[in-house]
Motif scaffolding. Structure first.
Motif: not given
Length: 283
Positions: A134-140, A146-151, A222-223
Protein backbone atom coordinates in the motif's frame (compact mmCIF):
# COMPACT_ATOMS: atom_id res chain seq x y z
CA UNK A 1 35.72 -28.73 23.43
CA UNK A 2 32.41 -28.72 21.58
CA UNK A 3 31.77 -30.02 19.04
CA UNK A 4 34.13 -32.96 19.39
CA UNK A 5 36.37 -33.46 16.32
CA UNK A 6 35.22 -36.45 14.30
CA UNK A 7 38.66 -38.04 14.66
CA UNK A 8 38.18 -38.21 18.45
CA UNK A 9 34.76 -39.85 18.38
CA UNK A 10 33.95 -43.55 18.57
CA UNK A 11 34.51 -45.92 15.67
CA UNK A 12 30.77 -46.29 15.11
CA UNK A 13 30.32 -42.52 14.92
CA UNK A 14 33.13 -42.18 12.39
CA UNK A 15 31.67 -44.91 10.18
CA UNK A 16 28.19 -43.37 10.40
CA UNK A 17 29.64 -40.00 9.50
CA UNK A 18 31.49 -41.36 6.45
CA UNK A 19 28.31 -43.07 5.24
CA UNK A 20 25.87 -40.25 5.99
CA UNK A 21 27.97 -37.41 4.56
CA UNK A 22 28.15 -38.56 0.90
CA UNK A 23 24.53 -39.77 1.08
CA UNK A 24 23.38 -36.36 2.31
CA UNK A 25 25.38 -34.58 -0.38
CA UNK A 26 23.89 -36.86 -3.04
CA UNK A 27 20.33 -36.17 -1.87
CA UNK A 28 21.05 -32.44 -1.72
CA UNK A 29 22.50 -32.36 -5.25
CA UNK A 30 19.84 -34.60 -6.80
CA UNK A 31 17.33 -31.79 -7.62
CA UNK A 32 20.10 -29.68 -9.10
CA UNK A 33 21.25 -32.59 -11.27
CA UNK A 34 17.67 -33.14 -12.44
CA UNK A 35 17.32 -29.48 -13.43
CA UNK A 36 20.63 -29.52 -15.28
CA UNK A 37 19.65 -32.67 -17.20
CA UNK A 38 16.21 -31.25 -18.02
CA UNK A 39 17.79 -28.06 -19.35
CA UNK A 40 19.54 -30.03 -22.12
CA UNK A 41 16.63 -32.31 -23.07
CA UNK A 42 14.34 -31.92 -26.05
CA UNK A 43 10.61 -31.34 -25.59
CA UNK A 44 9.94 -34.76 -27.15
CA UNK A 45 12.19 -36.39 -24.56
CA UNK A 46 10.25 -34.72 -21.74
CA UNK A 47 6.87 -35.59 -23.21
CA UNK A 48 7.99 -39.22 -23.47
CA UNK A 49 8.49 -39.27 -19.68
CA UNK A 50 12.27 -39.53 -19.75
CA UNK A 51 12.86 -37.42 -16.66
CA UNK A 52 15.78 -39.22 -15.05
CA UNK A 53 17.31 -41.18 -17.89
CA UNK A 54 20.06 -40.14 -20.26
CA UNK A 55 18.79 -37.55 -22.80
CA UNK A 56 17.92 -39.04 -26.17
CA UNK A 57 18.94 -35.77 -27.81
CA UNK A 58 21.25 -33.14 -26.37
CA UNK A 59 19.84 -29.62 -26.76
CA UNK A 60 22.42 -27.66 -24.80
CA UNK A 61 23.04 -24.81 -27.21
CA UNK A 62 19.49 -24.79 -28.58
CA UNK A 63 17.74 -24.57 -25.19
CA UNK A 64 20.04 -21.96 -23.68
CA UNK A 65 19.88 -19.88 -26.84
CA UNK A 66 16.12 -20.21 -27.07
CA UNK A 67 15.54 -19.12 -23.49
CA UNK A 68 17.03 -15.72 -24.41
CA UNK A 69 15.46 -15.57 -27.87
CA UNK A 70 11.87 -16.56 -26.96
CA UNK A 71 11.62 -14.98 -23.50
CA UNK A 72 12.60 -11.78 -21.68
CA UNK A 73 15.38 -13.55 -19.80
CA UNK A 74 17.90 -10.86 -20.71
CA UNK A 75 15.64 -8.18 -19.28
CA UNK A 76 15.00 -10.21 -16.15
CA UNK A 77 18.73 -10.58 -15.56
CA UNK A 78 19.29 -6.86 -16.05
CA UNK A 79 16.48 -6.04 -13.61
CA UNK A 80 18.02 -8.31 -10.97
CA UNK A 81 21.38 -6.59 -11.42
CA UNK A 82 19.76 -3.15 -11.19
CA UNK A 83 18.14 -4.17 -7.90
CA UNK A 84 20.80 -6.33 -6.28
CA UNK A 85 23.92 -4.22 -6.82
CA UNK A 86 22.52 -0.93 -5.42
CA UNK A 87 20.96 -2.73 -2.46
CA UNK A 88 24.27 -4.45 -1.71
CA UNK A 89 26.18 -1.15 -1.88
CA UNK A 90 23.67 0.92 0.09
CA UNK A 91 22.93 -1.61 2.83
CA UNK A 92 26.55 -2.63 3.43
CA UNK A 93 27.76 0.98 3.28
CA UNK A 94 25.11 2.30 5.67
CA UNK A 95 25.54 -0.67 8.00
CA UNK A 96 29.31 -0.20 8.18
CA UNK A 97 28.94 3.43 9.22
CA UNK A 98 26.16 2.60 11.68
CA UNK A 99 28.13 -0.35 13.06
CA UNK A 100 31.18 1.86 13.61
CA UNK A 101 29.09 4.44 15.46
CA UNK A 102 27.35 1.85 17.64
CA UNK A 103 30.60 0.02 18.40
CA UNK A 104 32.99 2.89 19.13
CA UNK A 105 30.96 5.95 20.15
CA UNK A 106 29.45 6.43 23.59
CA UNK A 107 26.19 8.36 23.33
CA UNK A 108 22.77 8.32 24.96
CA UNK A 109 20.40 5.79 23.47
CA UNK A 110 23.10 3.71 21.83
CA UNK A 111 21.82 0.45 23.32
CA UNK A 112 18.23 1.30 22.42
CA UNK A 113 19.17 2.00 18.79
CA UNK A 114 21.16 -1.23 18.61
CA UNK A 115 18.17 -3.09 20.07
CA UNK A 116 15.97 -1.66 17.31
CA UNK A 117 18.37 -2.98 14.67
CA UNK A 118 18.36 -6.39 16.34
CA UNK A 119 14.59 -6.45 16.84
CA UNK A 120 13.95 -5.65 13.21
CA UNK A 121 15.59 -8.91 12.21
CA UNK A 122 12.92 -10.86 14.10
CA UNK A 123 9.95 -9.26 12.34
CA UNK A 124 8.46 -11.77 9.85
CA UNK A 125 8.57 -10.00 6.53
CA UNK A 126 5.31 -11.67 5.44
CA UNK A 127 3.30 -9.49 7.84
CA UNK A 128 4.70 -6.41 6.09
CA UNK A 129 3.30 -7.43 2.72
CA UNK A 130 0.08 -5.41 2.77
CA UNK A 131 1.39 -2.18 4.40
CA UNK A 132 4.52 -2.12 2.23
CA UNK A 133 2.50 -2.73 -0.94
CA UNK A 134 0.00 0.00 0.00
CA UNK A 135 2.85 2.38 0.80
CA UNK A 136 4.49 1.84 -2.58
CA UNK A 137 1.14 2.43 -4.32
CA UNK A 138 0.51 5.66 -2.40
CA UNK A 139 4.00 6.98 -3.14
CA UNK A 140 3.93 5.99 -6.80
CA UNK A 141 6.73 3.47 -6.44
CA UNK A 142 4.69 0.35 -7.11
CA UNK A 143 5.90 -1.71 -10.06
CA UNK A 144 9.24 0.11 -10.22
CA UNK A 145 12.84 -0.87 -9.62
CA UNK A 146 13.04 1.71 -6.84
CA UNK A 147 10.34 -0.07 -4.83
CA UNK A 148 12.54 -3.16 -4.56
CA UNK A 149 15.72 -1.17 -3.98
CA UNK A 150 14.29 0.96 -1.17
CA UNK A 151 12.52 -1.88 0.61
CA UNK A 152 15.43 -4.33 0.45
CA UNK A 153 17.88 -1.65 1.58
CA UNK A 154 15.71 -0.76 4.57
CA UNK A 155 15.07 -4.38 5.51
CA UNK A 156 18.64 -5.66 5.08
CA UNK A 157 20.40 -2.75 6.81
CA UNK A 158 19.38 -4.03 10.24
CA UNK A 159 21.02 -7.42 9.74
CA UNK A 160 24.06 -5.81 8.12
CA UNK A 161 24.46 -3.38 11.04
CA UNK A 162 24.35 -6.23 13.54
CA UNK A 163 26.92 -8.12 11.46
CA UNK A 164 29.35 -5.20 11.06
CA UNK A 165 28.99 -3.89 14.60
CA UNK A 166 30.09 -7.23 16.01
CA UNK A 167 33.25 -7.11 13.90
CA UNK A 168 34.12 -3.48 14.55
CA UNK A 169 33.60 -3.74 18.32
CA UNK A 170 36.61 -6.08 18.47
CA UNK A 171 39.00 -3.46 17.07
CA UNK A 172 41.20 -1.91 19.80
CA UNK A 173 40.13 1.52 21.02
CA UNK A 174 43.78 2.52 21.45
CA UNK A 175 44.20 2.42 17.67
CA UNK A 176 41.52 5.07 17.18
CA UNK A 177 42.77 7.20 20.06
CA UNK A 178 46.28 7.29 18.59
CA UNK A 179 44.84 8.37 15.24
CA UNK A 180 42.91 11.19 16.88
CA UNK A 181 46.05 12.34 18.69
CA UNK A 182 47.77 12.53 15.31
CA UNK A 183 45.03 14.86 14.08
CA UNK A 184 43.02 12.44 11.96
CA UNK A 185 39.35 13.26 11.46
CA UNK A 186 36.60 10.76 12.18
CA UNK A 187 35.97 10.29 8.46
CA UNK A 188 39.69 9.60 7.89
CA UNK A 189 39.67 7.07 10.73
CA UNK A 190 36.66 5.36 9.19
CA UNK A 191 38.00 5.25 5.62
CA UNK A 192 41.71 4.72 6.30
CA UNK A 193 41.60 2.50 9.40
CA UNK A 194 38.23 0.82 9.86
CA UNK A 195 37.43 -0.14 6.27
CA UNK A 196 40.79 -1.86 5.55
CA UNK A 197 40.61 -3.78 8.83
CA UNK A 198 37.07 -5.08 8.22
CA UNK A 199 37.56 -5.84 4.52
CA UNK A 200 37.05 -9.61 5.00
CA UNK A 201 33.81 -8.91 6.84
CA UNK A 202 32.69 -6.56 4.07
CA UNK A 203 33.38 -9.23 1.46
CA UNK A 204 31.49 -11.90 3.41
CA UNK A 205 28.53 -9.61 4.03
CA UNK A 206 28.42 -8.48 0.40
CA UNK A 207 28.24 -12.07 -0.81
CA UNK A 208 25.46 -12.87 1.66
CA UNK A 209 23.38 -9.81 0.76
CA UNK A 210 23.90 -10.34 -2.96
CA UNK A 211 22.64 -13.91 -2.60
CA UNK A 212 19.66 -12.92 -0.42
CA UNK A 213 18.45 -10.20 -2.79
CA UNK A 214 19.19 -12.06 -6.01
CA UNK A 215 17.21 -15.10 -4.84
CA UNK A 216 14.28 -13.11 -3.44
CA UNK A 217 10.98 -14.29 -4.87
CA UNK A 218 8.38 -13.06 -2.40
CA UNK A 219 8.86 -9.32 -2.81
CA UNK A 220 9.47 -9.69 -6.54
CA UNK A 221 5.85 -10.89 -6.73
CA UNK A 222 4.40 -8.38 -4.26
CA UNK A 223 5.98 -5.14 -5.45
CA UNK A 224 6.24 -5.57 -9.24
CA UNK A 225 4.06 -7.06 -11.93
CA UNK A 226 5.33 -6.02 -15.37
CA UNK A 227 8.12 -7.63 -17.37
CA UNK A 228 9.95 -4.30 -17.63
CA UNK A 229 10.87 -4.39 -13.92
CA UNK A 230 10.43 -8.07 -13.02
CA UNK A 231 13.57 -9.71 -11.51
CA UNK A 232 14.90 -13.07 -12.60
CA UNK A 233 13.21 -15.10 -9.84
CA UNK A 234 9.73 -13.88 -10.74
CA UNK A 235 10.65 -13.95 -14.41
CA UNK A 236 11.29 -17.68 -14.37
CA UNK A 237 7.79 -18.33 -13.05
CA UNK A 238 6.45 -16.23 -15.95
CA UNK A 239 8.05 -18.67 -18.40
CA UNK A 240 5.37 -21.21 -17.55
CA UNK A 241 2.45 -20.81 -19.94
CA UNK A 242 -1.21 -21.17 -19.08
CA UNK A 243 -1.70 -24.43 -20.98
CA UNK A 244 1.80 -25.72 -21.65
CA UNK A 245 5.03 -25.49 -19.68
CA UNK A 246 8.32 -25.60 -21.55
CA UNK A 247 10.24 -27.30 -18.78
CA UNK A 248 13.47 -27.37 -20.75
CA UNK A 249 13.38 -23.56 -21.01
CA UNK A 250 12.37 -23.14 -17.38
CA UNK A 251 15.25 -25.37 -16.29
CA UNK A 252 17.71 -23.55 -18.55
CA UNK A 253 16.52 -20.23 -17.16
CA UNK A 254 16.92 -21.53 -13.60
CA UNK A 255 20.53 -22.52 -14.29
CA UNK A 256 21.24 -19.12 -15.82
CA UNK A 257 19.67 -17.41 -12.78
CA UNK A 258 21.80 -19.45 -10.37
CA UNK A 259 25.12 -18.64 -12.06
CA UNK A 260 25.77 -15.03 -10.82
CA UNK A 261 25.68 -15.85 -7.05
CA UNK A 262 27.78 -18.97 -7.64
CA UNK A 263 30.35 -17.02 -9.67
CA UNK A 264 30.47 -14.26 -7.05
CA UNK A 265 30.97 -16.77 -4.25
CA UNK A 266 33.89 -18.50 -5.93
CA UNK A 267 35.41 -15.14 -6.88
CA UNK A 268 35.18 -13.94 -3.26
CA UNK A 269 35.64 -17.33 -1.61
CA UNK A 270 38.91 -16.52 0.14
CA UNK A 271 37.59 -13.26 1.58
CA UNK A 272 34.21 -14.81 2.36
CA UNK A 273 35.69 -17.60 4.50
CA UNK A 274 38.10 -15.17 6.16
CA UNK A 275 35.23 -12.86 7.02
CA UNK A 276 33.13 -15.61 8.57
CA UNK A 277 36.02 -16.98 10.63
CA UNK A 278 37.47 -13.60 11.66
CA UNK A 279 37.62 -13.48 15.41
CA UNK A 280 36.74 -17.16 15.84
CA UNK A 281 40.11 -17.90 17.43
CA UNK A 282 42.46 -16.07 19.74
CA UNK A 283 46.22 -15.89 19.82
Amino acid sequence: MFPTPIQQTSRLTQISYKVALPLTILIWLLPLAAIMMTSVRSIADINAGNYWGWPEQWMLIENYTEVFARTNMGRYLLNSVLVTVPVMIFSVGLATMAGFALAKYKFTGRIAIFAVFIGGNFVPFQILMIPVRDLTIQTGLYDTIWALIIFHTAFQTGFCTLFMRNFIVGLPDELFESCRLEGASEWQIFTKIVLPLVRPALAALSVLIFTFIWNDYFWALVLVQSDEVRPITAGISALRGQWLASWQLISAGSIVAALPPVILFFAMQRHFIAGLTLGATKG
